[in-house]
Design a protein around this motif. Structure first.
Motif, PDB file in Angstrom:
ATOM      1  N   ARG A   1      16.260   8.401   3.795  1.00  0.00           N
ATOM      2  CA  ARG A   1      16.665   7.685   2.596  1.00  0.00           C
ATOM      3  C   ARG A   1      16.673   6.180   2.863  1.00  0.00           C
ATOM      4  N   SER A   2      16.913   5.410   1.836  1.00  0.00           N
ATOM      5  CA  SER A   2      16.906   3.949   1.982  1.00  0.00           C
ATOM      6  C   SER A   2      17.979   3.476   2.966  1.00  0.00           C
ATOM      7  N   THR A   3      19.037   4.237   3.136  1.00  0.00           N
ATOM      8  CA  THR A   3      20.076   3.867   4.099  1.00  0.00           C
ATOM      9  C   THR A   3      19.613   4.050   5.547  1.00  0.00           C
ATOM     10  N   ASP A   4      18.495   4.724   5.739  1.00  0.00           N
ATOM     11  CA  ASP A   4      17.926   4.939   7.070  1.00  0.00           C
ATOM     12  C   ASP A   4      16.916   3.858   7.451  1.00  0.00           C
ATOM     13  N   VAL A   5      16.743   2.851   6.587  1.00  0.00           N
ATOM     14  CA  VAL A   5      15.689   1.842   6.776  1.00  0.00           C
ATOM     15  C   VAL A   5      16.296   0.506   7.182  1.00  0.00           C
ATOM     16  N   TYR A   6      15.698  -0.102   8.210  1.00  0.00           N
ATOM     17  CA  TYR A   6      16.004  -1.489   8.557  1.00  0.00           C
ATOM     18  C   TYR A   6      14.788  -2.326   8.182  1.00  0.00           C
ATOM     19  N   ASN A   7      14.997  -3.355   7.390  1.00  0.00           N
ATOM     20  CA  ASN A   7      13.920  -4.253   6.976  1.00  0.00           C
ATOM     21  C   ASN A   7      13.967  -5.532   7.801  1.00  0.00           C
ATOM     22  N   CYS A   8      12.956  -5.735   8.615  1.00  0.00           N
ATOM     23  CA  CYS A   8      12.858  -6.974   9.391  1.00  0.00           C
ATOM     24  C   CYS A   8      12.599  -8.137   8.441  1.00  0.00           C
ATOM     25  N   THR A   9      13.121  -9.302   8.818  1.00  0.00           N
ATOM     26  CA  THR A   9      12.907 -10.508   8.025  1.00  0.00           C
ATOM     27  C   THR A   9      12.429 -11.630   8.938  1.00  0.00           C
ATOM     28  N   ARG A  10      11.942 -12.682   8.320  1.00  0.00           N
ATOM     29  CA  ARG A  10      11.460 -13.846   9.073  1.00  0.00           C
ATOM     30  C   ARG A  10      12.605 -14.696   9.623  1.00  0.00           C
ATOM     31  N   ASP A  11      13.826 -14.365   9.266  1.00  0.00           N
ATOM     32  CA  ASP A  11      14.974 -15.169   9.649  1.00  0.00           C
ATOM     33  C   ASP A  11      15.784 -14.587  10.797  1.00  0.00           C
ATOM     34  N   LYS A  12      15.516 -13.334  11.177  1.00  0.00           N
ATOM     35  CA  LYS A  12      16.389 -12.665  12.127  1.00  0.00           C
ATOM     36  C   LYS A  12      15.575 -11.933  13.193  1.00  0.00           C
ATOM     37  N   VAL A  13      15.849 -12.251  14.450  1.00  0.00           N
ATOM     38  CA  VAL A  13      15.129 -11.612  15.551  1.00  0.00           C
ATOM     39  C   VAL A  13      15.712 -10.246  15.887  1.00  0.00           C
ATOM     40  N   ASP A  14      17.004 -10.089  15.789  1.00  0.00           N
ATOM     41  CA  ASP A  14      17.635  -8.836  16.205  1.00  0.00           C
ATOM     42  C   ASP A  14      17.421  -7.729  15.180  1.00  0.00           C
TER      43      ASP A  14
ATOM     44  N   ASP B   1      18.376  -3.712  13.947  1.00  0.00           N
ATOM     45  CA  ASP B   1      19.354  -2.627  14.009  1.00  0.00           C
ATOM     46  C   ASP B   1      18.583  -1.352  14.355  1.00  0.00           C
ATOM     47  N   PHE B   2      18.527  -1.043  15.637  1.00  0.00           N
ATOM     48  CA  PHE B   2      17.756   0.105  16.099  1.00  0.00           C
ATOM     49  C   PHE B   2      18.431   1.440  15.808  1.00  0.00           C
ATOM     50  N   SER B   3      19.618   1.422  15.205  1.00  0.00           N
ATOM     51  CA  SER B   3      20.250   2.690  14.825  1.00  0.00           C
ATOM     52  C   SER B   3      19.583   3.286  13.583  1.00  0.00           C
ATOM     53  N   LYS B   4      18.816   2.486  12.858  1.00  0.00           N
ATOM     54  CA  LYS B   4      18.101   2.975  11.671  1.00  0.00           C
ATOM     55  C   LYS B   4      16.881   3.777  12.104  1.00  0.00           C
ATOM     56  N   ARG B   5      16.498   4.754  11.324  1.00  0.00           N
ATOM     57  CA  ARG B   5      15.389   5.641  11.680  1.00  0.00           C
ATOM     58  C   ARG B   5      14.022   5.054  11.371  1.00  0.00           C
ATOM     59  N   ILE B   6      13.967   4.185  10.372  1.00  0.00           N
ATOM     60  CA  ILE B   6      12.713   3.525  10.002  1.00  0.00           C
ATOM     61  C   ILE B   6      12.904   2.024  10.188  1.00  0.00           C
ATOM     62  N   ILE B   7      11.991   1.410  10.913  1.00  0.00           N
ATOM     63  CA  ILE B   7      12.005  -0.040  11.093  1.00  0.00           C
ATOM     64  C   ILE B   7      10.813  -0.578  10.326  1.00  0.00           C
ATOM     65  N   ASN B   8      11.099  -1.248   9.234  1.00  0.00           N
ATOM     66  CA  ASN B   8      10.081  -1.697   8.292  1.00  0.00           C
ATOM     67  C   ASN B   8       9.741  -3.173   8.505  1.00  0.00           C
TER      68      ASN B   8
ATOM     69  N   GLN C   1       0.815  -1.216   0.000  1.00  0.00           N
ATOM     70  CA  GLN C   1       0.000   0.000   0.000  1.00  0.00           C
ATOM     71  C   GLN C   1       0.852   1.270   0.000  1.00  0.00           C
ATOM     72  N   GLY C   2       2.175   1.123  -0.027  1.00  0.00           N
ATOM     73  CA  GLY C   2       3.052   2.283  -0.125  1.00  0.00           C
ATOM     74  C   GLY C   2       3.447   2.873   1.216  1.00  0.00           C
ATOM     75  N   MET C   3       3.442   2.070   2.266  1.00  0.00           N
ATOM     76  CA  MET C   3       3.760   2.589   3.601  1.00  0.00           C
ATOM     77  C   MET C   3       5.203   3.077   3.704  1.00  0.00           C
ATOM     78  N   LEU C   4       6.146   2.307   3.193  1.00  0.00           N
ATOM     79  CA  LEU C   4       7.548   2.724   3.269  1.00  0.00           C
ATOM     80  C   LEU C   4       7.782   3.977   2.438  1.00  0.00           C
ATOM     81  N   GLU C   5       7.234   4.012   1.255  1.00  0.00           N
ATOM     82  CA  GLU C   5       7.384   5.192   0.405  1.00  0.00           C
ATOM     83  C   GLU C   5       6.767   6.417   1.077  1.00  0.00           C
TER      84      GLU C   5
END
Length: 126
Positions: A23-36, A38-45, A10-14
């Protein structure tokens, strides 16, 4: 914290990047494989994917986030709403769906603002 919720694609990240000028360097993308995270990123997707990873690791996703609240208190968090549609028959998928809903309720209670995005348009709920 600003919580952005909505359905998949629906365009939430955009929307978040446009409104914050991050910018894209400010985004952390959560995955199904990793619990930890990176809270230093400004956007947690895709925090819904974190819920899945926590369930696979036999961890409570809400407790995981609550224990790290100070690390994401000034972040933009994006969560896919997976609560609509048919309830899955598979027990694991049902547990995943429930954990995402519980995560949404927790994050809404902690958020300074909640925005629902549909087709790229944001509507402030809180």
């Amino acid at each position: 914290m600003v919580l952005i919720i909505g359905g998949a694609y629906q365009g939430m990240l955009e929307y978040a990047m446009e409104k914050t000028h991050y910018r894209s360097t400010d985004v952390y993308n959560c995955t199904r494989d990793k619990v930890d995270i990176d809270f230093s990123k400004r956007i947690i997707n895709n925090v819904d994917e974190l819920c899945y990873a926590c369930l696979k690791a036999d961890r409570n996703p809400v407790k995981y986030m609550a224990a790290r609240r100070s690390k994401w208190a000034k972040s933009v968090i994006i969560l896919n709403d997976i609560s609509c549609g048919l309830v899955p028959m598979d027990p694991t998928d049902r547990a995943y769906r429930e954990s995402v809903s519980r995560m949404a309720m927790y994050l809404v209670s902690e958020a300074d603002a909640v925005i629902r995005v549909f087709a790229g348009l944001g509507k402030r709920l809180k």
